[in-house]
Design an enzyme around this catalytic site. Structure first.
Site, mmCIF file in Angstrom:
data_model
loop_
_atom_site.group_PDB
_atom_site.id
_atom_site.type_symbol
_atom_site.label_atom_id
_atom_site.label_comp_id
_atom_site.label_asym_id
_atom_site.label_seq_id
_atom_site.Cartn_x
_atom_site.Cartn_y
_atom_site.Cartn_z
ATOM 1 N N GLY A 157 20.852 59.767 36.832
ATOM 2 C CA GLY A 157 20.968 60.355 38.162
ATOM 3 C C GLY A 157 21.859 59.493 39.037
ATOM 4 O O GLY A 157 22.434 59.967 40.001
ATOM 5 N N LEU B 247 25.185 58.216 38.737
ATOM 6 C CA LEU B 247 26.245 58.582 37.792
ATOM 7 C C LEU B 247 26.990 57.364 37.264
ATOM 8 O O LEU B 247 27.090 56.345 37.922
ATOM 9 C CB LEU B 247 27.198 59.571 38.453
ATOM 10 C CG LEU B 247 26.561 60.951 38.693
ATOM 11 C CD1 LEU B 247 27.472 61.839 39.545
ATOM 12 C CD2 LEU B 247 26.240 61.642 37.371
ATOM 13 N N LYS C 61 32.780 75.114 35.083
ATOM 14 C CA LYS C 61 31.537 74.958 35.835
ATOM 15 C C LYS C 61 31.029 76.355 36.190
ATOM 16 O O LYS C 61 31.796 77.215 36.630
ATOM 17 C CB LYS C 61 31.801 74.142 37.100
ATOM 18 C CG LYS C 61 30.546 73.616 37.775
ATOM 19 C CD LYS C 61 30.898 72.461 38.700
ATOM 20 C CE LYS C 61 29.687 71.892 39.420
ATOM 21 N NZ LYS C 61 30.016 70.649 40.132
ATOM 22 N N GLU D 244 28.847 42.693 33.932
ATOM 23 C CA GLU D 244 27.415 42.553 34.201
ATOM 24 C C GLU D 244 26.691 43.887 34.138
ATOM 25 O O GLU D 244 25.523 43.952 33.743
ATOM 26 C CB GLU D 244 27.205 41.903 35.572
ATOM 27 C CG GLU D 244 27.714 40.457 35.682
ATOM 28 C CD GLU D 244 29.226 40.351 35.858
ATOM 29 O OE1 GLU D 244 29.868 41.396 36.120
ATOM 30 O OE2 GLU D 244 29.755 39.231 35.735
ATOM 31 N N HIS E 269 22.705 29.054 38.726
ATOM 32 C CA HIS E 269 23.643 28.652 39.784
ATOM 33 C C HIS E 269 23.261 29.288 41.122
ATOM 34 O O HIS E 269 24.102 29.837 41.831
ATOM 35 C CB HIS E 269 25.081 29.014 39.400
ATOM 36 C CG HIS E 269 25.568 28.258 38.197
ATOM 37 N ND1 HIS E 269 25.089 28.519 36.929
ATOM 38 C CD2 HIS E 269 26.470 27.253 38.064
ATOM 39 C CE1 HIS E 269 25.680 27.700 36.070
ATOM 40 N NE2 HIS E 269 26.503 26.919 36.724
#
Lengths: 650, 650
Positions: free
Chosen positions: A129, A131, A252, A376, A425
């Site tokens: 949800g 995105l 769509k 990350e 750190h």
């Protein structure tokens, strides 16, 4: 909108494509019905992908609907989670849920068919949800499935076209390509329309393909409404030769002439009368039941079972001698390597493993060590994938850079994922590298993660013990560590229960309590020594557990000493100081209070200089303690000035 | 390591490449000297890029070192901020700083040559050091420069190879390609080695090129140590025809045989003796001065000057009638569109402009409206670029999705950027969409941003006024808005100073104070009505300014009523409750206190159901108020349970 009447027919691998098309139409009808009955939802985003999903679930998705935990079974991640009506229509077609549940509970309170899918549904691995996340989760699951579980399972991700502008999608495909994840397939539903208008690339499927290929994946372009072409594409995608991105040109709102390829119908259920017309246009109600391919009867490597046999007793944690100088990040790394004796433990690095000391785990357990490079978000997505497959991930980077993955951490909590995260750190303590590398927001971020545990050791012994504790914690646990080496405070017999604290100095005459964690605990100890030399006794608390926090001990200290100085190497908002206040409020104590925290922009310097400049050093702690103990006025440095005091700034 | 002795020679566009090479060697020598003298830093990461930078600054970078604000001048962003010794060596070569500053202040406390560059230096536009951000900032600056300033300036970004695994780099290049930013050049320094070992792609410059091209940029591959080739590449890059990525194959540690292309030398200064040998190997000290190309003498469009003429007096804010039902997000959108009368205001959307109502600004001021698509990191990077060029950006998306840009927001604060951020769809209030779309961590995140202002209006009048206020606030200001429509509470004469609050109910007999903001303020009012019907007076505070918070009014309310109920549609950590506690502590009051916040995982449902399930509805507020007022024991729902109470969870 009445319930289906036609008798049940079964569609499966042997069915012809005309029958698969009937299923696709049923998925469309049910997407419309569910969202109209709920009064909200995204039918048009499901209509574009219905053909893709009908082919997938009848012919390619090897799944056991009655055994969703089967480790040999494929995974399906709906990255475009707003297309939940389609997913739930698939669940109904598979017989996993009934029409009644679909029609009466979707998006209603207290039910599992939520607006966006969550793992409250046994067939959903991860909540989506937000995105751009599903591709990353799919990559993580594919990695865990192939490399850890040794399972033949494949991972299919349905991804929207609009969400490919999220960089995280490219972190994920980069990882898919680099790991040559031949068990991974992303299907991009290129329906050209986003929420407020056309997508950036519209139907330029060639550019999508070039991008996917440049990131090391095989790209297959297909008309997403040509069932035979889709079937061929998925057959190729599943050939086990390469990570694959199927780029499906779709419409769509496909199948519904009133909305097909029209802007302005994103996230809107069709009104009742329109829904009736639509269902007729789609050929009315059907009651097809899917019986797709079964998972292979293949052996997979079991995750080490939880239980006494797998507990830390078999792990030999590092031992440190009091007085020895050791960084908590080093103790974390050594403890993590030791925890590797438990085969459910995996470690993830974002290209700083030599600084965070996760490298030691990697050397000892290379098969359970994932190098995510400087990405990350994908590191956390990989960790989520590992957790989905039953492993216990430890994901580590600098505390500052974990902010990059905030949305993934937030969503991992919605997915009820169990993982350990370590941020090294932390704070201005790091010195010369300057503010870009200083984590001074991480406690606020991690405390606010739903159901999280936040730990912050001050010495090597507690760091090792808390690292081990995280291997048995549910939910998202966070360990904050420090760059520099500080004296070991505790002998190896010491225990550090989560939610506890340690009282390091205590007399019956304490006139103030100094509360610290990490580097500031050492500053508190030095301040207490300075105060003692002046004849003033100060209690010192090691608040190694920031969430949950040891309210009982804090309360006792507040009552007995009447004054608290909290010093933290973090911004004043959302950190230790506010955790302490939340623990004390309403308990009938009203201590004098000083909150020392990093309120300005730090620069480069030595640790001592920067702690002092930030006002959290021993000098400032002792000064605040003297002021509080002398009863001289209010808080010397509060986290929020009054409006009058801040008038100039606003 | 002694100071340079050779006489100054000038190197510029007319110099031959042998002289440019001398400059490159000087940059290398100074990178080594600066980091060795500091005892920390990243010389080897600068050595690889020294040739690139020497060619750039002598022949291509049109810059006025004595007039860094010149709007026609090029920009240089060091995305690989750890290569700061190289950047500072360039500053020295340009005569902007002296050798003494370089050698005695680099990475020292209280000085501006920090470990990673920050805008404390007038030649630095943005702080870098969180990798993967500089390309995005460069794109934002290039957009602002070309489309707003109408300046001929070009933007050069020096980017590391390792950082290209960050998805944000691809968000940025996607934007560069889409906007056809022909004034944008990224130079990727492909030196093959990251912090802990080889990068993912090592020297596979062909793949870098394919990726850049797939994202709509022109790619030029070059040997980064062949000065003639670099010069040709930069000449092409600056031809104004296309956004360009120069992919330079380089050697980390180039020129220093003891470290060149060797792993294990990332982020390490050379020891003194090694530095001496190295300087000799590099040809010793030089004292070249660069006089590069000057900025064109071209007109640029001035940013509307700040001052009385540009103040909100000329802005016609929307007006709302008390009692009318209006969503704060709608009032924000209308006010933002009105603020467009001030030409320094720009607005940015992440493909949800029809939900956040920023679309209205876009319709009225299309030339100052940036569609970032679903790429929150790049939206914030674009906003930073606009701010660098003197504009006042308003960046908006759902509060939940702002977490995606946390690291960019954190770094924007380090850059001392002024920008307004609006998060819509906050809290469980949004209803059926479920937890993935609910911002329940945003207050913690935004309060912890350095120097931030956090505002949270409850009605349309205050939302419009606070939106306008943000246009005059320094630093990062945040407006939290709500999805649903609620009654207008204030007439249009009302003012809402930052750091203030509104007292909506007040008698001399108040026995409790109810504190809310956003949707919970309306719940507080309903609770007060219910309590009044029972004969109990409750004070009600609208805490529209969360940071800074109105400590004075809170203190008075605590003193006069003796009890506070704080209700917030947010997790308990780091939000309104803790802001209130921080404001009250140490002020000698000790009120009874109840903190109602979202502690569990919400699901789908109606607003009323979800507020109630989360325990923050009128019912719960009234119940907590009764309990506090009756003096019946402690806090009914504290933000942190005691360790004993949480024993099962840990």
């Amino acid at each position: 909108m009445t319930a289906p009447l036609t008798p049940t027919r079964t569609v499966g691998p042997g069915s012809d494509l005309a029958e698969v098309f009937e299923l696709a139409q049923q998925l469309r009808v049910d997407s419309v019905r569910a969202s109209t009955s709920a009064g909200s939802g995204h039918p048009t985003s499901g209509l574009s992908a219905a053909d893709l999903m009908a082919v997938l679930m009848t012919r390619h998705l090897r799944y056991a609907w009655d055994d969703p935990g089967n480790p040999a079974a494929d995974h399906l991640v709906f990255s475009k989670g707003h297309a939940s009506p389609l997913l739930y229509a698939m669940f109904k077609a598979a017989g996993a849920i009934g029409d009644d549940e679909l029609m009466t509970t979707y998006r209603r309170h207290g039910h599992r068919l939520q607006g966006h899918p969550t793992p409250e549904l046994p067939w959903v691995d991860v909540a989506t949800g937000s995105l751009g996340q599903g591709v990353g989760y799919g990559v993580g699951i594919a990695l865990a499935t192939r490399d850890l579980r040794k399972s033949p399972a494949r991972v299919w991700v349905l991804c929207g076209d609009g969400e490919t502008t999220e960089g995280s999608v490219w972190e994920a495909l980069d990882a898919a390509g680099r790991h040559r994840l031949a068990n991974f397939v992303a299907l991009i539903d290129v329906n050209r329309l986003g929420q407020r208008g056309p997508t950036a690339l519209e139907w330029d499927t060639e550019t999508y393909a070039r991008r996917a290929e440049a990131f090391g994946c095989r790209a297959i372009r297909v008309d997403g409404h040509d069932l035979a072409a889709v079937d061929r594409a998925l057959t190729t995608a599943a050939d086990g030769l390469a990570p694959t991105v199927v780029i499906a040109r779709t419409v769509k709102g496909r199948g519904v002439s009133e909305v097909a390829d029209k802007n302005g119908w994103h996230g809107k259920p069709l009104p009742e009368d329109m829904a009736e017309r639509t269902i007729a246009e789609l050929g009315g109600l059907r009651d097809l039941r899917v019986s797709g391919p079964a998972p292979p009867d293949a052996p997979t490597r079991p995750v080490r079972p939880a239980g006494p046999g797998g507990r830390p007793g078999t792990v030999r944690l590092p031992r440190y001698e009091p007085g020895e100088s050791v960084a908590t990040r080093a103790a974390f790394g050594a403890a993590l390597a030791a925890l590797g004796a438990r085969t459910e433990i995996v470690a993830l690095d974002a290209e700083v493993g030599n600084s965070t000391h996760t490298e030691e785990f990697g050397e000892e357990h290379p098969d359970r060590y994932v190098q995510a490079y400087i990405a990350e978000q994908q590191m956390i997505a990989d960790a989520v994938g590992m957790a989905v497959c039953g492993y216990h991930p430890f994901a580590t980077t600098f505390a500052a850079f974990l902010t990059r993955a905030h949305d993934f951490l937030r969503m991992a909590a919605v997915s009820r994922i169990t993982m350990a995260v370590c941020g090294t750190h932390s704070g201005v303590e790091i010195g010369a590298d300057g503010p870009s590398q200083m984590g001074v927001e991480d406690l606020a971020m991690m405390r606010a993660v739903l159901g999280s545990t936040v730990l912050y050791p001050s010495d090597a012994t507690s760091a090792a013990a808390l690292t081990a504790a995280m291997a048995d914690l549910d939910g998202i646990s966070y360990l904050r560590t420090t760059r520099g080496a500080y004296p070991v405070l505790y002998g190896h017999g010491e225990t550090f229960p989560v939610g506890g604290s340690k009282t390091l100095r205590r007399t019956d005459d304490d006139r103030v309590t100094l509360v610290g964690a990490g580097v500031t605990l050492h500053e508190c100890l030095a301040a207490a020594d300075a105060l003692a030399a002046e004849g003033m006794s100060a209690r010192v608390l090691d608040l190694y557990s920031v969430k949950p926090v040891d309210g009982g001990t804090l309360l006792r200290a507040a009552r007995e000493t009447g004054a608290l100085v909290v010093a933290e190497d973090h911004h004043p908002e959302g950190g230790i100081g506010e955790a302490v206040l939340s623990a004390l409020v309403g308990k009938g104590v009203c201590p004098a209070f000083a909150h020392l925290a990093v309120t300005g922009l730090p620069d480069s310097g030595t640790t001592g200089e920067l702690l002092d400049a930030a006002g959290v050093s021993r000098t400032h702690i002792a000064r605040a303690a003297r002021r509080l103990a002398s009863g001289n006025g209010p808080t010397p440095r509060s986290t929020q000035a009054s409006p009058t005091e801040q008038g100039d700034e606003s």
